[in-house]
Enzyme design. Structure first.
Site, short mmCIF file in Angstrom:
data_model
loop_
_atom_site.label_atom_id
_atom_site.label_comp_id
_atom_site.label_asym_id
_atom_site.label_seq_id
_atom_site.Cartn_x
_atom_site.Cartn_y
_atom_site.Cartn_z
N GLU A 145 0.67 -1.21 0.01
CA GLU A 145 0.03 0.08 0.08
C GLU A 145 0.76 1.42 0.06
OE1 GLU A 145 -2.85 -0.53 3.15
OE2 GLU A 145 -3.54 -2.33 2.34
N ASN A 165 1.93 -4.74 -3.47
CA ASN A 165 0.65 -4.99 -3.01
C ASN A 165 -0.23 -3.58 -3.01
OD1 ASN A 165 -1.29 -7.05 -2.69
ND2 ASN A 165 -1.34 -6.65 -0.52
N HIS A 205 -10.56 -5.61 -2.55
CA HIS A 205 -11.47 -5.47 -1.22
C HIS A 205 -12.50 -4.68 -1.79
CE1 HIS A 205 -9.07 -7.12 1.75
NE2 HIS A 205 -7.98 -6.52 1.42
N GLU A 208 -6.37 -10.39 -1.93
CA GLU A 208 -7.20 -10.08 -0.46
C GLU A 208 -8.50 -10.20 -0.94
OE1 GLU A 208 -5.31 -6.92 1.87
OE2 GLU A 208 -3.52 -7.62 1.38
N ASP A 267 -12.42 -9.84 -0.98
CA ASP A 267 -13.46 -10.01 -0.60
C ASP A 267 -14.52 -9.02 -1.03
OD1 ASP A 267 -12.69 -7.76 1.03
OD2 ASP A 267 -12.19 -8.90 2.75
O1 G3I Z 1 -2.98 -7.81 18.39
C1 G3I Z 1 -4.07 -6.90 19.04
C2 G3I Z 1 -4.42 -7.38 20.44
O2 G3I Z 1 -3.35 -7.67 21.16
C3 G3I Z 1 -5.60 -6.41 20.86
O3 G3I Z 1 -6.06 -7.24 21.89
C4 G3I Z 1 -6.75 -6.51 20.01
C5 G3I Z 1 -7.96 -5.60 20.39
O4 G3I Z 1 -8.52 -4.90 19.14
O5 G3I Z 1 -6.51 -5.96 18.68
C6 G3I Z 1 -5.20 -6.74 18.16
O6 G3I Z 1 -4.83 -6.30 16.85
C7 G3I Z 1 -5.42 -6.29 15.85
C8 G3I Z 1 -4.87 -6.95 14.79
O7 G3I Z 1 -5.57 -7.01 13.57
C9 G3I Z 1 -4.57 -8.45 15.06
O8 G3I Z 1 -5.65 -9.19 15.50
C10 G3I Z 1 -6.07 -4.85 15.46
O9 G3I Z 1 -6.87 -4.13 16.26
C11 G3I Z 1 -6.73 -5.05 14.15
O10 G3I Z 1 -6.81 -3.49 13.62
C12 G3I Z 1 -5.95 -5.69 13.08
O11 G3I Z 1 -6.65 -5.39 11.90
C13 G3I Z 1 -5.95 -6.18 10.64
C14 G3I Z 1 -5.88 -5.09 9.71
O12 G3I Z 1 -5.32 -5.39 8.75
C15 G3I Z 1 -4.90 -3.91 10.47
O13 G3I Z 1 -4.91 -3.01 9.39
C16 G3I Z 1 -6.79 -7.22 10.28
O14 G3I Z 1 -6.83 -8.35 11.09
C17 G3I Z 1 -6.23 -7.65 8.98
O15 G3I Z 1 -7.32 -8.68 8.20
C18 G3I Z 1 -6.04 -6.54 7.98
O16 G3I Z 1 -5.36 -6.79 6.66
C19 G3I Z 1 -4.95 -5.90 5.78
C20 G3I Z 1 -3.97 -6.18 5.07
O17 G3I Z 1 -2.87 -6.49 6.00
C21 G3I Z 1 -3.41 -5.19 4.00
N1 G3I Z 1 -4.51 -4.70 3.27
C22 G3I Z 1 -5.91 -4.80 3.87
C23 G3I Z 1 -6.34 -5.61 4.79
C24 G3I Z 1 -7.56 -5.40 5.48
O18 G3I Z 1 -7.51 -4.12 6.34
#
Ligand code: G3I
Length: 409
Positions: A224, A265, A301, A328, A330
């Site tokens: 990104e 990506n 997305h 990715e 969806d």
């Molecule tokens: O690890 C912490 C945890 O310690 C805490 O308790 C919890 C509470 O909310 O948060 C956890 O972190 C989360 C993390 O995922 C791991 O689960 C974050 O809040 C959450 O924002 C994060 O979301 C991820 C997101 O990227 C972040 O931008 C999504 O799971 C993940 O699917 C998403 O993937 C991205 C790709 O990497 C890049 N392209 C877009 C895609 C969708 O956003």
């Protein structure tokens, strides 16, 4: 006589009680490989086959009887099964990776994440390598997970994804080395000068790509880098190093694993526009400078009802001498889901897959987790969801049929 009658009645009650307790509740499991619990459902629900590992009691009345095995699947031979919410499900019984391979692609895959790996029915479907021939770690290979403090690398969670892929003989896409998001604060707030940050990027990328040397098909080395208007994203890397950080990361990855394919990506580059043009210009400039670059990841997305052919845009990338992958995918909707939204979503999935199918160098498709149970969408877009081909009860939606149709177009 009275005693005999009482005994008979008690026996009947015991039998009735055992029969009742031998039925699964609505939404309970009622079949699947290794399942030793009840195989019938309480009144008002039907045991509905989902996959070889999971059948579930869903609201409704039996039209085709209980189905705890593939042979009695409601999802066979064109009959439309009912899935969660009384909505129509998929009719197809094919396997997506097998279908993709038959269509000449390298893989069909899914993202996954470590917390989900305690969910046995979820893992059972994910581990079917005829369905998913590739997986991507959704979070645990990112910078905050792998180098939480400078020079201290942790791979415990990341290696769990590697082990799963190896156990299942699935390809891996590495995700990712350099991204503005999910960075530890020591990177974003370090006030590093250009030379130091360049060295930090080199260390990070060469260490994580090197750790998984030989284990990956490809890596999202840079994730990104652009804003939606095609300008460069002003993150700590661009602000400190201008565009040179991209080559730094790619060169570090190349030196750590010369065989893995190096990708950039991004999202909103699915169709022609300023952002896609910016990505094409970046590929051209990297190529002309001799910087290693093998692929462009088109995230995908998307939004139900707003999907159009991606074919010419994908071909514009491959004409530059790189491969492309949908990385990715969806396709989200405004909830609640309806049969009409599911039907449109099926069409939209088919449009994306047929676009990839039309371009020989579009080598594979990854969905950003296969089930709505673990989709990132609802937490990010209020009121939206339903983006994945499997619903939150791990039942296949019409979108599944759209994917199969797309590969067979
Ligand atoms: O690890 C912490 C945890 O310690 C805490 O308790 C919890 C509470 O909310 O948060 C956890 O972190 C989360 C993390 O995922 C791991 O689960 C974050 O809040 C959450 O924002 C994060 O979301 C991820 C997101 O990227 C972040 O931008 C999504 O799971 C993940 O699917 C998403 O993937 C991205 C790709 O990497 C890049 N392209 C877009 C895609 C969708 O956003």
């Amino acid at each position: 006589m009275a005693i005999t009658t009482l005994a008979t009645s008690l026996s009947a009650l015991v039998l009735l009680a055992s029969l009742v307790s031998a039925q699964s509740a609505v939404y309970g499991q009622c079949g699947g490989t290794g399942w030793t619990g009840p195989t019938t459902c309480v009144s008002g629900s039907v045991c509905t086959y989902s996959n070889p590992y999971y059948s579930q009691c869903l609201p409704g009345t039996a039209s085709s009887g209980s189905s705890s095995s593939a042979s009695s699947s409601t999802a066979s031979s064109g009959a439309t099964p009912t899935i969660s919410g009384g909505l129509p499900g998929a009719t197809g019984t094919g396997k997506l990776h097998t279908v993709a391979k038959a269509a000449g692609k390298t893989y069909f895959g899914s993202a996954t994440d470590n917390p989900e790996l305690t969910d046995s029915p979820y893992v059972a479907i994910l581990s079917d390598n005829t369905m998913f021939g590739q997986i991507t770690p959704g979070n645990s290979w990112k910078w905050d997970a792998t180098e939480p403090s400078r020079g201290t690398f942790t791979f415990t969670a990341g290696d769990a994804i590697l082990s799963l892929a190896q156990k299942n003989s699935q390809l891996l896409r590495g995700h990712n080395c350099v991204w503005y998001n999910q960075l530890p604060s020591w990177v974003t707030s370090g006030n590093f000068d250009a030379a130091t940050l360049q060295s930090i990027i080199t260390t990070h990328c060469s260490t994580i790509v090197g750790h998984y040397k030989g284990d990956t098909y490809s890596w999202d080395v840079v994730n990104e880098p652009f804003n939606d208007d095609g300008t460069w994203r002003t993150d700590v890397f661009y602000n400190t190093l201008n565009t040179s950080y991209v080559a730094t990361a790619l060169n570090a990855a190349k030196s750590a694993d010369s065989a893995t394919k190096l990708y950039i990506n991004d999202y909103n580059i699915e169709t022609a526009g300023a952002k896609s043009t910016a990505m094409q210009n970046l590929v051209k400039s990297l190529k002309s400078a001799g910087t290693p670059i093998d692929g462009v990841g088109v995230q995908g997305h998307l939004i139900v009802g707003e999907v159009s052919s991606m074919t010419s845009n994908l071909a514009a990338f491959t004409a530059l001498g790189v491969e492309v992958a949908i990385t990715e995918l969806d396709i989200r909707m405004t909830l609640p889901a309806t049969a009409a939204l599911y039907a449109q979503q099926k069409t939209d999935y088919q449009t994306v897959i047929s676009s990839c199918q039309a371009v020989a160098e579009c080598i594979g498709v990854t969905i950003w987790d296969y089930t709505d149970k673990y989709s990132w969408v609802p937490a990010t877009f209020s009121g939206q969801g339903g983006a994945c081909p499997w619903d939150a009860s791990l039942l296949k939606k019409p979108a599944f049929d759209g994917i199969v149709n797309g590969f067979q177009s």
